[in-house]
Scaffold this motif. Sequence first.
Motif, mmCIF file in Angstrom:
data_model
loop_
_atom_site.group_PDB
_atom_site.id
_atom_site.type_symbol
_atom_site.label_atom_id
_atom_site.label_comp_id
_atom_site.label_asym_id
_atom_site.label_seq_id
_atom_site.Cartn_x
_atom_site.Cartn_y
_atom_site.Cartn_z
ATOM 1 N N LEU A 166 0.808 -1.219 0.000
ATOM 2 C CA LEU A 166 0.000 0.000 0.000
ATOM 3 C C LEU A 166 0.845 1.274 0.000
ATOM 4 C CD1 LEU A 166 -2.722 -1.110 2.588
ATOM 5 C CD2 LEU A 166 -3.049 -0.779 0.126
ATOM 6 N N GLY A 167 2.164 1.116 -0.011
ATOM 7 C CA GLY A 167 3.043 2.279 -0.032
ATOM 8 C C GLY A 167 3.082 3.041 1.278
ATOM 9 N N VAL A 168 2.861 2.331 2.380
ATOM 10 C CA VAL A 168 2.846 2.970 3.697
ATOM 11 C C VAL A 168 4.272 3.292 4.130
ATOM 12 C CG1 VAL A 168 2.252 2.657 6.134
ATOM 13 C CG2 VAL A 168 0.738 1.742 4.336
ATOM 14 N N GLU A 169 4.458 4.487 4.672
ATOM 15 C CA GLU A 169 5.744 4.868 5.243
ATOM 16 C C GLU A 169 5.629 4.779 6.761
ATOM 17 O OE1 GLU A 169 8.741 8.735 5.534
ATOM 18 O OE2 GLU A 169 7.108 8.715 4.070
ATOM 19 N N TYR A 170 6.591 4.127 7.406
ATOM 20 C CA TYR A 170 6.515 3.986 8.856
ATOM 21 C C TYR A 170 7.905 4.053 9.468
ATOM 22 C CZ TYR A 170 7.773 -0.890 7.798
ATOM 23 O OH TYR A 170 8.402 -2.019 7.325
ATOM 24 N N ARG A 171 7.922 4.408 10.750
ATOM 25 C CA ARG A 171 9.144 4.376 11.538
ATOM 26 C C ARG A 171 8.903 3.477 12.738
ATOM 27 N NH1 ARG A 171 12.816 8.531 10.190
ATOM 28 N NH2 ARG A 171 14.237 7.434 11.595
ATOM 29 N N LEU A 172 9.830 2.572 12.975
ATOM 30 C CA LEU A 172 9.719 1.662 14.101
ATOM 31 C C LEU A 172 9.982 2.388 15.417
ATOM 32 C CD1 LEU A 172 11.676 -1.409 12.672
ATOM 33 C CD2 LEU A 172 9.182 -1.108 12.752
ATOM 34 N N ASP A 173 9.426 1.840 16.492
ATOM 35 C CA ASP A 173 9.663 2.431 17.810
ATOM 36 C C ASP A 173 11.157 2.478 18.130
ATOM 37 O OD1 ASP A 173 9.943 -0.338 18.088
ATOM 38 O OD2 ASP A 173 8.485 -0.523 19.721
ATOM 39 N N GLU A 174 11.903 1.461 17.695
ATOM 40 C CA GLU A 174 13.340 1.414 17.976
ATOM 41 C C GLU A 174 14.111 2.517 17.246
ATOM 42 O OE1 GLU A 174 14.769 -2.480 17.113
ATOM 43 O OE2 GLU A 174 13.452 -3.470 18.556
ATOM 44 N N GLU A 175 13.518 3.064 16.213
ATOM 45 C CA GLU A 175 14.156 4.137 15.446
ATOM 46 C C GLU A 175 13.818 5.525 15.988
ATOM 47 O OE1 GLU A 175 14.282 2.402 10.954
ATOM 48 O OE2 GLU A 175 12.279 2.948 11.721
ATOM 49 N N MET A 176 12.947 5.570 16.995
ATOM 50 C CA MET A 176 12.445 6.856 17.464
ATOM 51 C C MET A 176 13.069 7.236 18.808
ATOM 52 S SD MET A 176 8.511 6.796 16.127
ATOM 53 C CE MET A 176 8.259 8.486 16.632
ATOM 54 N N ARG A 177 14.387 7.252 18.820
ATOM 55 C CA ARG A 177 15.123 7.709 19.995
ATOM 56 C C ARG A 177 15.243 9.233 19.944
ATOM 57 N NH1 ARG A 177 17.952 3.337 17.795
ATOM 58 N NH2 ARG A 177 17.995 1.486 19.124
ATOM 59 N N GLN A 178 15.556 9.831 21.072
ATOM 60 C CA GLN A 178 15.721 11.287 21.121
ATOM 61 C C GLN A 178 16.820 11.741 20.169
ATOM 62 O OE1 GLN A 178 13.552 13.221 23.169
ATOM 63 N NE2 GLN A 178 14.327 14.750 21.740
ATOM 64 N N SER A 179 17.858 10.936 20.035
ATOM 65 C CA SER A 179 18.954 11.314 19.138
ATOM 66 C C SER A 179 18.528 11.345 17.681
ATOM 67 C CB SER A 179 20.133 10.340 19.304
ATOM 68 O OG SER A 179 19.731 9.016 18.988
ATOM 69 N N GLU A 180 17.440 10.624 17.353
ATOM 70 C CA GLU A 180 16.936 10.577 15.984
ATOM 71 C C GLU A 180 15.854 11.628 15.728
ATOM 72 O OE1 GLU A 180 18.207 8.532 13.692
ATOM 73 O OE2 GLU A 180 19.602 7.741 15.183
ATOM 74 N N SER A 181 15.481 12.366 16.759
ATOM 75 C CA SER A 181 14.360 13.292 16.650
ATOM 76 C C SER A 181 14.511 14.320 15.525
ATOM 77 C CB SER A 181 14.132 14.001 17.979
ATOM 78 O OG SER A 181 13.023 14.862 17.906
ATOM 79 N N PRO A 182 15.696 14.938 15.340
ATOM 80 C CA PRO A 182 15.802 15.917 14.239
ATOM 81 C C PRO A 182 15.489 15.325 12.871
ATOM 82 C CG PRO A 182 17.627 16.174 15.759
ATOM 83 C CD PRO A 182 16.915 14.915 16.165
ATOM 84 N N ASP A 183 15.956 14.102 12.617
ATOM 85 C CA ASP A 183 15.671 13.457 11.333
ATOM 86 C C ASP A 183 14.194 13.106 11.207
ATOM 87 O OD1 ASP A 183 18.295 13.647 10.539
ATOM 88 O OD2 ASP A 183 18.825 11.611 11.157
ATOM 89 N N LEU A 184 13.599 12.634 12.302
ATOM 90 C CA LEU A 184 12.173 12.307 12.287
ATOM 91 C C LEU A 184 11.346 13.531 11.926
ATOM 92 C CD1 LEU A 184 11.811 10.204 15.571
ATOM 93 C CD2 LEU A 184 11.546 9.332 13.251
ATOM 94 N N ARG A 185 11.668 14.626 12.565
ATOM 95 C CA ARG A 185 10.879 15.838 12.377
ATOM 96 C C ARG A 185 11.134 16.462 11.010
ATOM 97 N NH1 ARG A 185 11.490 19.249 17.801
ATOM 98 N NH2 ARG A 185 9.802 20.433 16.818
#
Length: 312
Positions: A197-216
């Motif tokens: 379905l072309g869904v984009e997702y981020r795993l919980d393990e990828e959502m650390r505080q250090s990754e926050s700038p890239d997430l946002r």
Amino acid sequence: MGLPSDQGEVGSVFRVEDVIRPLTSDVRGGSALIGFASDEGVRRNFGRVGAAQGPAAIRRMLERLPVHHPVEIFEAGDVACTDGDLSSAQERLADAVATLLDRDMRPVVLGGGHEVAYGSFLGLAKHLSDRLATTRILVINLDAHLDLRLAPVPNSGTPFRQIAEFCSAHGTAFNYLCFGISELSNTTALFDRARQLGVEYRLDEEMRQSESPDLRAGLAQRLIAADKVYLSIDLDVLPAAVAPGVSAPAARGVALEIIEDLIDDVISSGKLALADIAELNPVLDRDDQTARVAARLAYRLLLGHGRRGIVR
């Protein structure tokens, strides 16, 4: 005005309960609170029932929160599923949401199980009507689960698959972005369906505080490309220590501060059409902890600001 603990205080002691007003036919603009008192979808999904009591529990916590700026909040009541007819309840929710959107209001829907999501999206679709196919809707789900299940009957695990099918049937793109997905809470079949379905997702393990700038930064790009945003928040995206009162508590989860940052970014985009908060189960809660977190998030959505101040 205010709570008993405010007696003798000097200055403003306004709280949400002091400023929220009943929704009347002449109201336009502002934010509207509406409940979806249902756990029929959770029951069908073999989860632990009790989420039908969620809207009332969130309201109890929300009304106590202080209001620091002028706001317009209206109470639109509840849509309840009491007879097992989930589809009918979702249609009634959709009609209520569409009516609010038609009046230039931002609905914040309090669940209830995550079956609320299909009713919320149907409301946006009804509001857009013949503009649906040309409106770029971004569906954002903060959740440990993809909720793309195939099942004999709709339930709390099927709403985004139902939305995908609705979009396909109505000639509009299915743009679905998930944050906080747990690899251990979704089967291979669900991840395969997400890819199809072309869904984009981020795993919980990828959502650390250090990754926050890239997430946002990634979220910002998706928001730029969207015309309207529907935001769904499943409380089981949070760690069990933060949100114990859900049907499926998270073994890991995503930190509350990261979730709040993402919510603030969506609000700041100016494109948020509506939002819902799902899966609070007061029966399983501890000292109203999860209800308090849900109320905190609802407050953000209703007042349109977080720690960065009012969003204009």
